[in-house]
Every structure is written in C-alpha cells, then in structure tokens.
Design a protein around this motif. Structure first.
Motif, PDB file in Angstrom:
ATOM      1  N   PRO A   1       0.806  -1.231   0.000  1.00 42.71           N
ATOM      2  CA  PRO A   1       0.000   0.000   0.000  1.00 42.71           C
ATOM      3  C   PRO A   1       0.835   1.274   0.000  1.00 42.71           C
ATOM      4  CG  PRO A   1      -0.043  -1.048   2.152  1.00 42.71           C
ATOM      5  CD  PRO A   1       0.641  -2.014   1.229  1.00 42.71           C
TER       6      PRO A   1
ATOM      7  N   TYR B   1      -1.795   5.169  -5.851  1.00 46.35           N
ATOM      8  CA  TYR B   1      -1.544   4.218  -4.771  1.00 46.35           C
ATOM      9  C   TYR B   1      -2.674   3.184  -4.770  1.00 46.35           C
ATOM     10  CZ  TYR B   1       2.165   7.098  -2.832  1.00 46.35           C
ATOM     11  OH  TYR B   1       3.335   7.761  -2.659  1.00 46.35           O
TER      12      TYR B   1
ATOM     13  N   ALA C   1      -4.726   2.233  -2.620  1.00 45.71           N
ATOM     14  CA  ALA C   1      -5.965   2.701  -2.004  1.00 45.71           C
ATOM     15  C   ALA C   1      -6.802   3.546  -2.958  1.00 45.71           C
ATOM     16  CB  ALA C   1      -5.662   3.498  -0.733  1.00 45.71           C
ATOM     17  N   GLN C   2      -6.160   4.040  -4.016  1.00 47.05           N
ATOM     18  CA  GLN C   2      -6.886   4.890  -4.967  1.00 47.05           C
ATOM     19  C   GLN C   2      -7.412   4.082  -6.153  1.00 47.05           C
ATOM     20  OE1 GLN C   2      -3.436   7.274  -5.615  1.00 47.05           O
ATOM     21  NE2 GLN C   2      -4.094   8.886  -4.189  1.00 47.05           N
TER      22      GLN C   2
END
Lengths: 252, 218
Positions: free
Chosen positions: A97, A140, A142-143
């Motif tokens: 991550p 990233y 998470a995106q």
C-alpha cells in the motif's frame, strides 16, 4: 513443468491434503475447483511454499523441494528460487500500500532480479499497459478499485517473468461488476501460452479457458478431465453434487 | 503574581530549557536506536540476545525511572563506573524510553497485515528483504502515534534528572525559588514552558503522521 508427488499437509491433527499427485505441462491451463475446505487453496499455497508441506515432493521447472527437509540455508535458497519462478496472485491482492502501482510492479525486478530503476520502470510500464492500467501508474493501491488492484497484482507477478502463474481465488473478493476485467486479463495470459493454475468458483470462466479441470474434495483429487468431461459428464457422485449446488446458485 | 520576577528569571529558565531539550533530544535518538534493535531482536527471536532483550524490557518497565537514575548515578560508582550527572541522566532516560519504544516498534511490525509478508515471500524475497522493503516502512507509520506518546513522556521525565543535580528546567526553577521565595509563580512558568515544548512537539509528530499516511487517502 510442475509435478506434485504424494503431497500431504496437516494442520495439527487436521489432515487437509491427503496425498495429492498432479502434473502440469507447459502452457497448460488448469482450473482447480471444489467446495470450501477441500484443500484447493492449501494445494496452491504449498506449490509456492507459503505453506510448508508435511510430506511429498514438489517440482517446478528445474527446482525440486522435498517436504519435511531440514530447514537450512540451501533449502531456503531453493525455495526462494522456486518462488521466483511461480507468480502467486492472492484473493486479497496484497499489493504494497505504501508504493504506487508502478512501484509495486517494479519491486520484483529491483529486489529480486537486481535491475536498475530505469530498466525496472520500463518493464513495469509495459506490464501495466498489458493489464490495461497504463494511466494508473502513479496511483496508490488505495486509490484503485478492487479489479484494478488485482490487475496490478497480476502485473507485479508477471514482472518476475515466471514459468507459471498461480491464482488463488483471484476474483472472490471483488464486486461482481469488477470480476470480468480481471478474468479477461487472465484469459489473455492463457492465450499467450502462459502456464496457469487457477483456483476459482467461476464455472463459466473455467469452461472458457481450462485445458483441464481438477475437482477436489476433502483433501484428495476426486476426478479430473477436460471442462466438458467434468461439467457435462462427471463420473463421481461428489462432483455431481457439487456442480448441482453451484449451478443452482448461478441460476438464481 | 509579580511579573518582574517572571521577567527577571526568564533568561535563566530558558537557558535551563535548553538543557531539557538537549537531554530529551539526545535520549530520544539513543532510545530510538535501542528500541528498534531490541524490537528486531525480539521479532527475529535471535538466540541469547532475545533472552537479554526480554529481561531488559521487563526490568525497565517494571522499575521506577527514579530508581534507575539512582542506580546509575549513585550505584555504579561502587563498581568503578563513574558517570557525570548529565551522562547518567541521558543513559537512564534512553534505556528507559528504549524499552517502551521497543514495544511500540514490535507491536507496529506485528500489526502489518500478514498478507504483506506472504506477498513478499511469494516473490522470492528473503525475510530481511521483506522486512526492510515492505514491512518496516508500513510499520513506522503505524508506530508514530505510540512513539509520539513515548516522546512526550520522555520530555517530561527529563525533570526527574534534576534530583542528580543536572541544571535543567525544574532544577533551575527550584534554584530561583530558593532565592525569590515565589514557588507558585516560578513553577507555573516552568509548567508553561513544558507545555509549550510538548505542544510544539506533538504538532510536529501529527504532521509527520499525516504526511506518512498520504498513500492511504483515496
């Protein structure tokens, strides 16, 4: 290419794999199916020594490791070499991550193959394009959506130029509308002649890509054959029962 | 309250604050190294060292810091190890904080999802490579809030070193009070200085935490 002989895996008193023999040829696409708890994921994890087998022999390419051997430097090294040649794709992606998509893909070439950043980046750019994510290189994890994350994870494994790719329920953690994009990437690998071992519940996908379907239950291989043989003409009762349950769900 | 006393004593108090910051900064740096190494030793369960690390952490957490300071400053000279007050203070503070920091580091390393280690290993990384490249960078972010807590405690604990005649903020306050007989004013000023110092430090670490978490923002 891959040969598994007499593979047994116990978790304490629980015998999860009870003697598996399986050999997979180059460019073969093998789909492993079976009810949960049948040992299919454990089998896949043993192939990559994410689980240490209790008994048996595992051969991948030129590397072979016997279960229960002394855990010394040499054995660890052989296992690492074997892992480098077997890409593993997890159900939960397990992207790093703190690294951008492109850095995730560059990680193998840099850390494992000792490549410089320029060369690693060239490899990563090409592979991200291949999984259709050239425009997400600087995002990233998470995106990214689940489907995009899984495609990055596939690119990350491919970056090590493996002999075989192992997929452990690669679409089970995805929302239904994201499953297709991941399956399409896996299908394109099959078409390129990559050797694939896929644990999945996606029956239609198995019909589409599998050269061979292996049906497992309670730690043994119950039967195996072409997808036509297994899905349309199963011989064993356990296979029939499983298929009728899965079909009932698909029909709903 | 007499403000001329505050103004008169401020230069001395600020100078002593310099000593407080010096003690805290050096001790934090040493404690970070001790804490990190101890955590790695305990995670890797390195033979012998692991046992030593366990005893060390247990002793430091199980005895009062004041007792540790006394043992180092008054006790060690009896076996021939004589340290000046400042060195004794730094040694005690860093050993003490190091034990707590090692627990923070250890917990934060263990808090990183197991899938991260699996993904690293499945690529063919060695355990050390996986720790260095994948696990530690993530665990440091997780550790920041608890590290920040330990830092705050350490800054406040520097006041205990006043008992072995290190002229830091609290010691200086007492010296001034001995001359001015204004304990309320002077101690309140000292408290205010500690408070400002710690608030500043907390802000700094909060910022670090936000910056290091930017990759988690969707």
């Amino acid at each position: 290419m891959i040969k598994v002989t007499g593979l047994v895996k116990n978790f304490g008193a629980n015998e999860v794999l009870k003697g598996i023999d399986l050999s997979i040829d180059k460019s073969e696409v093998v789909v492993i199916m079976g009810p949960s708890g049948s040992g299919k994921s454990t089998l896949l994890r043993c192939l990559n020594f994410l689980e240490e087998p209790t008994e048996g022999l595992i051969q991948v390419g030129d590397y072979e490791v016997k279960a229960g051997g002394k855990i010394d430097r040499h054995r660890k090294k052989v296992i690492r070499e074997l892992r480098k040649k077997t890409g593993f794709v997890f159900q939960s992606f397990n992207l790093f991550p703190h690294k951008k998509a492109i850095e995730n893909v560059m990680e193998g070439p840099i850390a494992i193959h000792g490549k410089g950043p320029v060369e690693a980046k060239a490899i990563a750019v090409e592979l991200l394009a291949k999984v259709g994510l050239a425009d997400r290189a600087d995002h990233y994890p998470a995106q990214l959506s689940g489907g995009q994350q899984q495609r990055v994870a596939i690119a990350r494994s491919l970056a090590l130029d493996p002999l075989v790719m192992l997929f452990d329920e690669p679409t089970s953690a995805l929302d239904p509308e994201l499953v297709r994009e991941v399956l399409l990437v896996i299908k394109s690998l099959a078409e390129e002649g990559m050797t694939l071992v896929i644990v999945t519940h996606e029956m239609n996908f198995a019909k589409e890509v599998a050269d061979r379907v292996v049906f497992m239950d309670e730690g043994i291989i119950v039967e195996q054959g072409t997808s036509q043989q297994i899905f349309e003409n199963p011989k064993e009762d356990r296979t029939k029962q499983f298929l009728s349950k899965v079909e009932a769900i698909v029909a709903e | 309250m007499d403000f001329t006393i505050v103004i008169d004593s401020l230069p001395s108090l600020l100078k002593a604050t310099g000593m407080t910051i010096f003690l805290a900064a050096i001790s934090i740096l040493i404690a970070l190294v001790i804490g990190f190494l101890t955590a790695i030793i305990r995670i890797l369960k390195i033979k012998v060292l692991n046992e030593i690390a366990n005893v060390y952490v247990s002793l430091m957490r199980g005895t009062p810091l004041l007792v540790q300071i006394f043992v180092i400053y008054y006790g060690l000279p009896q076996i021939g190890i004589v340290l000046d007050p400042i060195s004794s203070g730094i040694l005690a503070l860093s050993l003490n904080a190091g034990a707590y920091l090692s627990e923070s580091f250890r917990a934060s390393i263990l808090a990183v999802d197991n899938g991260q280690m699996e993904a690293s290993m499945s690529m063919g990384m060695t355990y050390t490579q996986a720790l260095k490249r994948i696990i530690l960078p993530q665990s440091l972010r997780i550790a920041i809030p608890t590290l920040s807590n330990s830092f705050i405690v350490l800054i406040k604990d520097t006041s205990l070193v006043s008992v072995i005649t290190v002229t830091e903020l609290l010691q200086m306050s007492s010296l001034i009070i001995a001359k001015t007989f204004e304990p309320l004013t002077i101690y309140l000023v000292a408290a205010a200085i500690y408070w400002i110092l710690i608030s500043f430090f907390t802000k700094l670490l909060d910022r670090l935490e936000i910056r290091s978490s930017k990759y988690l923002v969707r």
